[in-house]
Scaffold this motif. Structure first.
Motif, PDB file in Angstrom:
ATOM      1  N   ALA A 272       0.716  -1.139  -0.129  1.00 56.84           N
ATOM      2  CA  ALA A 272       0.045  -0.058   0.022  1.00 56.84           C
ATOM      3  C   ALA A 272       0.880   1.305  -0.021  1.00 56.84           C
ATOM      4  CB  ALA A 272      -0.882  -0.080   1.166  1.00 56.84           C
ATOM      5  N   GLU A 273       2.132   1.534   0.674  1.00 53.49           N
ATOM      6  CA  GLU A 273       2.923   2.288   0.740  1.00 53.49           C
ATOM      7  C   GLU A 273       3.485   2.595  -0.562  1.00 53.49           C
ATOM      8  OE1 GLU A 273       3.465   3.846   5.134  1.00 53.49           O
ATOM      9  OE2 GLU A 273       5.027   2.402   4.417  1.00 53.49           O
ATOM     10  N   GLY A 274       3.992   1.372  -1.324  1.00 50.78           N
ATOM     11  CA  GLY A 274       4.635   1.376  -2.435  1.00 50.78           C
ATOM     12  C   GLY A 274       3.930   1.688  -3.719  1.00 50.78           C
ATOM     13  N   GLY A 279      -2.223   9.391  -8.785  1.00 47.76           N
ATOM     14  CA  GLY A 279      -1.037  10.515  -8.490  1.00 47.76           C
ATOM     15  C   GLY A 279      -0.708  10.382  -7.049  1.00 47.76           C
ATOM     16  N   ARG A 280      -0.867   9.477  -6.174  1.00 45.73           N
ATOM     17  CA  ARG A 280      -0.432   9.263  -4.639  1.00 45.73           C
ATOM     18  C   ARG A 280      -0.442   7.715  -4.466  1.00 45.73           C
ATOM     19  NH1 ARG A 280      -5.481  11.296  -1.102  1.00 45.73           N
ATOM     20  NH2 ARG A 280      -7.254  10.856  -2.506  1.00 45.73           N
ATOM     21  N   PRO A 281       0.151   7.580  -3.153  1.00 49.89           N
ATOM     22  CA  PRO A 281       0.329   6.315  -2.559  1.00 49.89           C
ATOM     23  C   PRO A 281      -1.198   5.622  -2.226  1.00 49.89           C
ATOM     24  CG  PRO A 281       1.887   7.352  -1.641  1.00 49.89           C
ATOM     25  CD  PRO A 281       0.923   8.301  -2.583  1.00 49.89           C
ATOM     26  N   ILE A 282      -1.651   4.582  -2.688  1.00 54.35           N
ATOM     27  CA  ILE A 282      -2.932   4.066  -2.309  1.00 54.35           C
ATOM     28  C   ILE A 282      -3.168   4.055  -0.675  1.00 54.35           C
ATOM     29  CG2 ILE A 282      -3.268   2.813  -4.422  1.00 54.35           C
ATOM     30  CD1 ILE A 282      -2.798  -0.006  -2.748  1.00 54.35           C
ATOM     31  N   SER A 283      -1.992   4.166   0.026  1.00 55.71           N
ATOM     32  CA  SER A 283      -2.238   4.111   1.533  1.00 55.71           C
ATOM     33  C   SER A 283      -2.781   5.344   1.754  1.00 55.71           C
ATOM     34  CB  SER A 283      -0.915   3.856   2.328  1.00 55.71           C
ATOM     35  OG  SER A 283       0.085   4.908   1.722  1.00 55.71           O
ATOM     36  N   ASP A 284      -2.967   6.438   0.855  1.00 60.69           N
ATOM     37  CA  ASP A 284      -3.733   7.688   1.577  1.00 60.69           C
ATOM     38  C   ASP A 284      -5.059   7.419   1.188  1.00 60.69           C
ATOM     39  OD1 ASP A 284      -1.415   9.113   1.623  1.00 60.69           O
ATOM     40  OD2 ASP A 284      -1.486  10.216  -0.176  1.00 60.69           O
ATOM     41  N   PHE A 285      -5.874   6.519   0.676  1.00 61.74           N
ATOM     42  CA  PHE A 285      -7.047   6.406   0.502  1.00 61.74           C
ATOM     43  C   PHE A 285      -7.841   5.791   1.761  1.00 61.74           C
ATOM     44  CE2 PHE A 285      -5.331   6.155  -3.840  1.00 61.74           C
ATOM     45  CZ  PHE A 285      -6.187   7.506  -4.253  1.00 61.74           C
ATOM     46  N   GLN A 286      -8.634   6.594   2.332  1.00 62.23           N
ATOM     47  CA  GLN A 286      -9.367   6.370   3.639  1.00 62.23           C
ATOM     48  C   GLN A 286      -9.849   4.904   3.598  1.00 62.23           C
ATOM     49  OE1 GLN A 286     -13.428   7.857   5.102  1.00 62.23           O
ATOM     50  NE2 GLN A 286     -11.676   9.057   6.547  1.00 62.23           N
ATOM     51  N   LEU A 288      -9.039   2.116   1.935  1.00 61.98           N
ATOM     52  CA  LEU A 288      -8.087   1.060   2.449  1.00 61.98           C
ATOM     53  C   LEU A 288      -7.283   1.222   3.762  1.00 61.98           C
ATOM     54  CD1 LEU A 288      -5.480  -0.191  -0.263  1.00 61.98           C
ATOM     55  CD2 LEU A 288      -4.610   0.608   1.692  1.00 61.98           C
ATOM     56  N   ARG A 289      -7.096   2.776   4.185  1.00 59.54           N
ATOM     57  CA  ARG A 289      -6.482   2.957   5.284  1.00 59.54           C
ATOM     58  C   ARG A 289      -7.402   2.097   6.464  1.00 59.54           C
ATOM     59  NH1 ARG A 289      -2.607   7.121   5.423  1.00 59.54           N
ATOM     60  NH2 ARG A 289      -3.061   7.581   7.581  1.00 59.54           N
ATOM     61  N   PHE A 290      -8.643   2.201   6.477  1.00 58.59           N
ATOM     62  CA  PHE A 290      -9.605   1.579   7.458  1.00 58.59           C
ATOM     63  C   PHE A 290      -9.498   0.169   7.578  1.00 58.59           C
ATOM     64  CE2 PHE A 290     -12.979   5.371   8.225  1.00 58.59           C
ATOM     65  CZ  PHE A 290     -12.151   6.023   8.600  1.00 58.59           C
ATOM     66  N   MET A 291      -9.562  -0.524   6.134  1.00 56.93           N
ATOM     67  CA  MET A 291      -9.232  -1.738   6.044  1.00 56.93           C
ATOM     68  C   MET A 291      -8.102  -2.296   6.916  1.00 56.93           C
ATOM     69  SD  MET A 291      -8.994  -4.238   2.822  1.00 56.93           S
ATOM     70  CE  MET A 291     -10.742  -3.756   1.824  1.00 56.93           C
ATOM     71  N   LEU A 292      -6.927  -1.514   6.544  1.00 56.10           N
ATOM     72  CA  LEU A 292      -5.657  -2.153   7.274  1.00 56.10           C
ATOM     73  C   LEU A 292      -5.854  -1.801   8.890  1.00 56.10           C
ATOM     74  CD1 LEU A 292      -3.032  -0.505   4.480  1.00 56.10           C
ATOM     75  CD2 LEU A 292      -3.386  -2.964   5.021  1.00 56.10           C
ATOM     76  N   ALA A 293      -6.596  -0.705   9.153  1.00 57.52           N
ATOM     77  CA  ALA A 293      -6.839  -0.564  10.498  1.00 57.52           C
ATOM     78  C   ALA A 293      -7.498  -1.819  11.328  1.00 57.52           C
ATOM     79  CB  ALA A 293      -7.321   0.613  10.841  1.00 57.52           C
ATOM     80  N   ASP A 294      -8.485  -2.051  10.623  1.00 61.01           N
ATOM     81  CA  ASP A 294      -9.254  -3.195  11.013  1.00 61.01           C
ATOM     82  C   ASP A 294      -8.578  -4.667  11.095  1.00 61.01           C
ATOM     83  OD1 ASP A 294     -11.791  -1.686  11.320  1.00 61.01           O
ATOM     84  OD2 ASP A 294     -12.378  -2.543   9.591  1.00 61.01           O
TER      85      ASP A 294
END
Length: 391
Positions: A272-274, A279-286, A288-294
Motif C-alpha cells: 500500500a505504501e509503494g 497520483g498518490r500512494p494507495i495508502s492515502d485512501f481512507q 484502504l486505511r480503514f481496512m488495514l486498521a481493522d
C-alpha cells in the motif's frame, strides 16, 4: 517522526533468556526459512532439514521439562515462537505445534520410566512426531473411533486406519488413540507407536489447497505390535489424554493463525505504501486505511486472547474454554485478514507472485484442524450453558 509500514512485533517476554530465545528464532527464520518458503511450498517440499535444525537448536521441545531435553519455557513464550515460525512458513509453525502435540501425552501422562526412555530423543534427538486421533468415519465425533488394540500377552496389536494425519509417512513416532474396550470415550487408550513399526504404512498424501509442503494423509495399522510399555496412561484413559492434548494444540493453532495474519498485514502495508494510483500512494485512501486498521486490530486482539489463555495454562488454572475461544477467534481473524490482504493487492494479490494468496489458502485449514470452529463453539457453549438437553 513516527515509523510507518511493517514493524517487528513487540513481544511480551518475561526473562532475558526469553528475549535471547526470540532473537535466535528471528535470526533462524530470516536465514533458513523465510527466503525460500514460497518456492518450497510451490514445489510441495517437506522441510525435514528445517525440523532437524529446530531440534538441534532446542526449539522442538520448548514447553517441556529440561530434565528430559525440553526448554521448560512457559506457554506464553512458546506460542510467540510458534507465531514467528508460522509467519515465515506455516508448514514449519504448524509442524512444530503438531510435534509438541504428539509429545504431550507421554510428557504429561507417561510414567517416569517412559519419559526418561523416550522424551530426550523426541524433544532433542531430531525426531519428528505425529498425533493420530481422527479416522475416515470419525472426525469431529472422535469418540466413535474404530481403530482397535487387542491385548496379546505383554503386547498390544493395533488394526485400523487414521486419517488427516499431519506428518503421515515422515514422522518418527505416532501417538495413536485406539479402542481397547467399550464403545464411547471410556474405551479408548493411547499408544506410542514407532514410525518404523512393522505393519505401519501411510497412504499417498492428500492433495490440499494449501499447506502443500506438509504431508497430510491416512495412516494404516495392519497388525502393528507394540509392547505394553508403549501404552500411555491407563487403559481407557486415552480420550482424556486426547482432549488435554488438544487444549494445548488449539493454542498452537491460534498462535500460528496470528503468525500468518501478521505476515499478510506486513505485505499489505508494504504494498500500500509503494503502490501509487491517481497520483498518490494507495495508502492515502481512507477506505484502504480503514481496512488495514481493522486487520491490525484483529491481529492484536487475537494475540492478546491466545496469550491470556497461555497465562492461565502457565499458572495451572483451567483453560479449556479459553483455548477454544483463542482457536476460534484467531483462526477466523486469520481468514478475514488474509482475504483482505489479497484485496489490498488487487489483481496482484490473486497471483502466485505475491505471498498473500498463499497465506489466504493456508489460513482456511486453521479453521478446520484440531477441532473445527463449529466444535470450538460447542465447547464454549457447553462451558457457559452446560450440555445440550437430551432428546
Amino acid at each position: 517522526m513516527p515509523q510507518h509500514g511493517p514493524q517487528p512485533v513487540e513481544r511480551e517476554l518475561p526473562t532475558e533468556e526469553a528475549h535471547d530465545l526470540l532473537a535466535l528464532v528471528r535470526d533462524l527464520v530470516q536465514r533458513e526459512i523465510k527466503p525460500k518458503a514460497g518456492e518450497e511450498e510451490a514445489a510441495e517440499r517437506f522441510p525435514r532439514d528445517v525440523f532437524s535444525l529446530l531440534s538441534r537448536s532446542g526449539l522442538l521441545g520448548l514447553p517441556y521439562e529440561e530434565e528430559y531435553g525440553g526448554g521448560e519455557q512457559p506457554y506464553a513464550v512458546y506460542l510467540q515462537v510458534l507465531e514467528e515460525l508460522a509467519a515465515a512458513r506455516l508448514t514449519v509453525g504448524l509442524g512444530t505445534s503438531v510435534h509438541a502435540l504428539a509429545c504431550y501425552g507421554l510428557a504429561h501422562f507417561g510414567s517416569k520410566e517412559q519419559r526418561a526412555e523416550h522424551l530426550p530423543a523426541m524433544l532433542g534427538g531430531e525426531l519428528l512426531g505425529a498425533y493420530c486421533l481422527s479416522e475416515p468415519s470419525s472426525g469431529s465425533d472422535a469418540a466413535s473411533l474404530r481403530t482397535r488394540a487387542v491385548r496379546d500377552g505383554d503386547d498390544w496389536v493395533l488394526h485400523g486406519t487414521k486419517a488427516w494425519i499431519t506428518h503421515a509417512g515422515v514422522a518418527d513416532f505416532y501417538t495413536v488413540m485406539a479402542r481397547t474396550g467399550e464403545e464411547g470415550p471410556r474405551g479408548i487408550t493411547a499408544f506410542l507407536v514407532p514410525g518404523d513399526a512393522e505393519g505401519l504404512s501411510a497412504a499417498p498424501p492428500e492433495r490440499k489447497m494449501g499447506l502443500k509442503g506438509s504431508p497430510t494423509g491416512q495412516l494404516h495399522l495392519d497388525g502393528v505390535r507394540v509392547p505394553d510399555t508403549c501404552r500411555i496412561g491407563d487403559e481407557g484413559q486415552g480420550f482424556t489424554i486426547a482432549l488435554a492434548s488438544l487444549d494445548s494444540g488449539r493454542l498452537g493453532m491460534a498462535a500460528c493463525a496470528i503468525g500468518i495474519a501478521q505476515a499478510a498485514l506486513d505485505e499489505a502495508l508494504a504494498y500500500a505504501e509503494g503502490r501509487a494510483q491517481f497520483g498518490r500512494p494507495i495508502s492515502d485512501f481512507q477506505g484502504l486505511r480503514f481496512m488495514l486498521a481493522d486487520m491490525a486490530t484483529q491481529i492484536e486482539a487475537g494475540r492478546a486472547l491466545y496469550l491470556s489463555a497461555a497465562r492461565r495454562h502457565d499458572t495451572g488454572r483451567p483453560y479449556s474454554q479459553q483455548a477454544a475461544m483463542a482457536k476460534l477467534f484467531c483462526t477466523d481473524a486469520a481468514m478475514r485478514v488474509t482475504t483482505d490482504a489479497v484485496q489490498v493487492l488487487g489483481g496482484y494479490g490473486y497471483t502466485a507472485d505475491f505471498d498473500v494468496e498463499r497465506y489466504m489458502r493456508e489460513a482456511k485449514v486453521l479453521q478446520i484442524v484440531e477441532g473445527t470452529n463449529q466444535i470450538q463453539r460447542m465447547v464454549i457453549a457447553r462451558r457457559l450453558l452446560g450440555p445440550e438437553t437430551a432428546r
